[in-house]
Design an enzyme around this catalytic site. Structure first.
Site, PDB file in Angstrom:
ATOM      1  CE  LYS A 195      -3.120   0.387   3.566  1.00 23.49           C
ATOM      2  NZ  LYS A 195      -2.897   1.960   4.285  1.00 23.49           N
ATOM      3  CG  ASP A 209       0.145  -0.131   9.385  1.00 18.22           C
ATOM      4  OD1 ASP A 209      -0.007   0.693  10.262  1.00 18.22           O
ATOM      5  OD2 ASP A 209       0.739   0.071   8.217  1.00 18.22           O
TER       6      ASP A 209
HETATM    7  C1  S3P Z   1       2.105   4.735   6.225  1.00 22.14           C
HETATM    8  C2  S3P Z   1       2.946   5.103   7.477  1.00 22.14           C
HETATM    9  C3  S3P Z   1       2.525   4.703   8.920  1.00 22.14           C
HETATM   10  C4  S3P Z   1       1.213   3.698   8.601  1.00 22.14           C
HETATM   11  C5  S3P Z   1       0.464   3.580   7.401  1.00 22.14           C
HETATM   12  C6  S3P Z   1       0.992   3.808   6.072  1.00 22.14           C
HETATM   13  C7  S3P Z   1       3.096   5.134   5.221  1.00 22.14           C
HETATM   14  O1  S3P Z   1       1.858   5.514   9.435  1.00 22.14           O
HETATM   15  O2  S3P Z   1       0.441   3.173   9.765  1.00 22.14           O
HETATM   16  O3  S3P Z   1      -0.332   2.627   7.259  1.00 22.14           O
HETATM   17  O4  S3P Z   1       2.587   4.862   3.899  1.00 22.14           O
HETATM   18  O5  S3P Z   1       3.946   6.246   5.176  1.00 22.14           O
HETATM   19  P1  S3P Z   1       2.481   6.677  10.289  1.00 22.14           P
HETATM   20  O6  S3P Z   1       3.632   6.942   9.325  1.00 22.14           O
HETATM   21  O7  S3P Z   1       1.659   7.684  10.599  1.00 22.14           O
HETATM   22  O8  S3P Z   1       2.814   5.924  11.582  1.00 22.14           O
END
Ligand code: S3P
Length: 447
Positions: free
Chosen positions: A27, A325
């Site tokens: 993702k 996550d």
């Molecule tokens: C993500 C960073 C994470 C993660 C999210 C995706 C990203 O969040 O929880 O599902 O793609 O940079 P945070 O950076 O806010 O911890």
């Protein structure tokens, strides 16, 4: 007349799980592929893009700002970018759905473009904190009108030229880091992010891959990322590896269902993402890497997983960002382990798609697990393989959180009577095909 569904489907594993599967594309990398391709001059091609609702929200927003983004008949996506500085004013509000990554990264992109945009989202996204990006992007000159508490709906007016900044991250967040770096792409001079606790580094790897002038140094201890603005990005051919955060679910399922042996192919194992697999191994989980290789500049392997008796552990808080996550499904594994699992330093889990500490504590308690909810983590007394039990057949409220829905689906495999989830629709944000993948491994659903 429509029938009211009072009995949501329940997943069971009547036999050991077996087979080879592939999970959808990563993702984080998918969002960034679309965004960077939209800022390159020319045509990029993306293979293995996650076609989940979150990533499609990013695609729709980029189209609304002038990029052309198409899915080809072979499943690969082509993106014709507008060039850094070339984003256009969107005609309507940008609907981010459930996606925090789309919101925070696109706010960064827009912050240094001379355009105004309104961001809206679903009930979950509309309670998530945006001040963490509003603060640094305001320092760069963008102007925000947010809902009380710094949430969506909000309006951003970008500034061009923006002001390059040096910013020390107050929370370990790859989204905040990426928002600032993306804004820095169109600011004159050097923008710096100082990162005391390392977080996922896909933005850095991909910005370099697209030709941005980006450097990483450790002069003062913490990681310092410097990007030179007014960049010209070159279009790329991208192959997106499988998402380790999605692989986590079949991996834990195979560990928990006695006699199982599965292979999850093509799993991204970037060290800033892969700590769950290390923790599960430390608990006694049999997880072997096969055919380690590189895909799209990221380490990848096939994971062979065999059912295992797990033992509780203390999860070191400093590795939390590398599996941020994956805690909901780790809690499920811990609840089936022998002995106690202690987790700390997880305040961030309270501001994800749901309050994941509260929901997992409540849900596991309903499944007969002794669990203590602390401000920054859970302490779980493992059941040493004894199936989850409850007086009634619990229906877990997923609260618009895909990872809560998937975690309790996996827990259902290890339960005496089955555990239902009230609403599985959020799963499509990150893992389209989740239920079919579990069925292909031998799982069944009963009403
Ligand atoms: C993500 C960073 C994470 C993660 C999210 C995706 C990203 O969040 O929880 O599902 O793609 O940079 P945070 O950076 O806010 O911890």
């Amino acid at each position: 007349m429509l029938e009211m569904r009072t009995n949501p489907p329940v997943f069971k594993a009547p036999r050991p799980l077996a087979g080879r599967v592939r999970v959808p594309g990563d993702k984080s990398i998918s969002h960034r592929s679309l965004m960077l391709a939209a800022l390159a001059v020319g045509t990029s091609r993306i293979e293995g893009l996650l076609e989940g609702e979150d990533v499609l929200a990013t695609a729709a927003a980029l189209r609304a700002m002038g990029a052309s983004i198409e899915r080809g008949g072979d499943g690969a996506w082509t993106v014709n970018g507008v060039g850094v500085g070339g984003l256009l004013q969107p005609a309507t509000a940008l609907d981010m759905g459930n996606s925090g990554t789309s919101t925070r990264l696109l706010l960064g992109l827009i912050a240094s473009h001379p355009i105004t945009a309104t961001f809206i989202g679903d009930a979950s996204l509309s309670r998530r904190p945006m001040k963490r990006v509003i603060d640094p992007l305001s320092l760069m000159g963008a102007d925000f009108t947010a809902s009380p508490g710094g949430t969506l709906p909000l309006m951003v007016r970008g500034l061009c030229p923006a002001v390059p900044i040096a910013y020390r991250l107050p929370v370990a967040s790859a989204q905040v880091k990426s928002a600032i770096l993306l804004a820095g792409l169109n600011a004159p001079g050097i923008t710096r992010v100082i990162e005391p606790v390392p977080t996922r580094d896909h933005s850095e790897r991909m910005l370099k891959g697209f030709g941005a002038d980006l450097e990483i140094s450790y002069e003062e201890g913490p990681r310092i990322i410097s990007i030179r603005g007014e960049a010209e990005l070159r279009p790329q051919q991208i192959v997106v590896p499988g998402d380790p955060s999605s692989a986590a679910f079949p991996v834990v399922a195979a560990l928990l269902v006695p006699g199982s042996e599965i292979v999850v192919e093509n799993v991204g194992l970037n060290p800033t993402r892969a700590a769950l697999f290390d923790m599960l191994r430390a608990m006694g989980g049999s997880i072997f890497e096969e055919k380690r290789r590189e895909v799209g500049g990221e380490p990848v392997a096939d994971l062979r997983v065999k059912a295992s008796n797990l033992t509780g552990i203390e999860v070191p808080p400093e590795i939390a960002p590398s599996m941020i996550d994956e805690f909901p499904v780790l809690f499920v594994a811990a609840a089936m382990a022998k002995g106690r699992t202690v987790t700390r330093g997880l305040e961030e889990l309270r501001v994800k798609e749901s309050d994941r500490l509260a929901l997992m504590a409540r849900g596991l308690a309903r499944c007969g697990v002794i669990v203590e909810e602390r401000a920054d983590g859970l302490v779980i007394e493992g059941r040493d393989g004894a199936p989850f039990v409850s007086n009634d057949r619990p229906i877990i409220a997923a609260d618009l959180d895909h990872r809560i829905a998937m975690s309790f689906t996996i827990a259902s495999f290890a339960s005496r009577d089955g555990i239902a989830v009230d609403d599985m629709s959020p799963v499509d944000t990150s893992f389209p095909g989740f239920a079919d993948l579990l069925r292909s491994l031998g799982a069944e659903t009963a009403a």
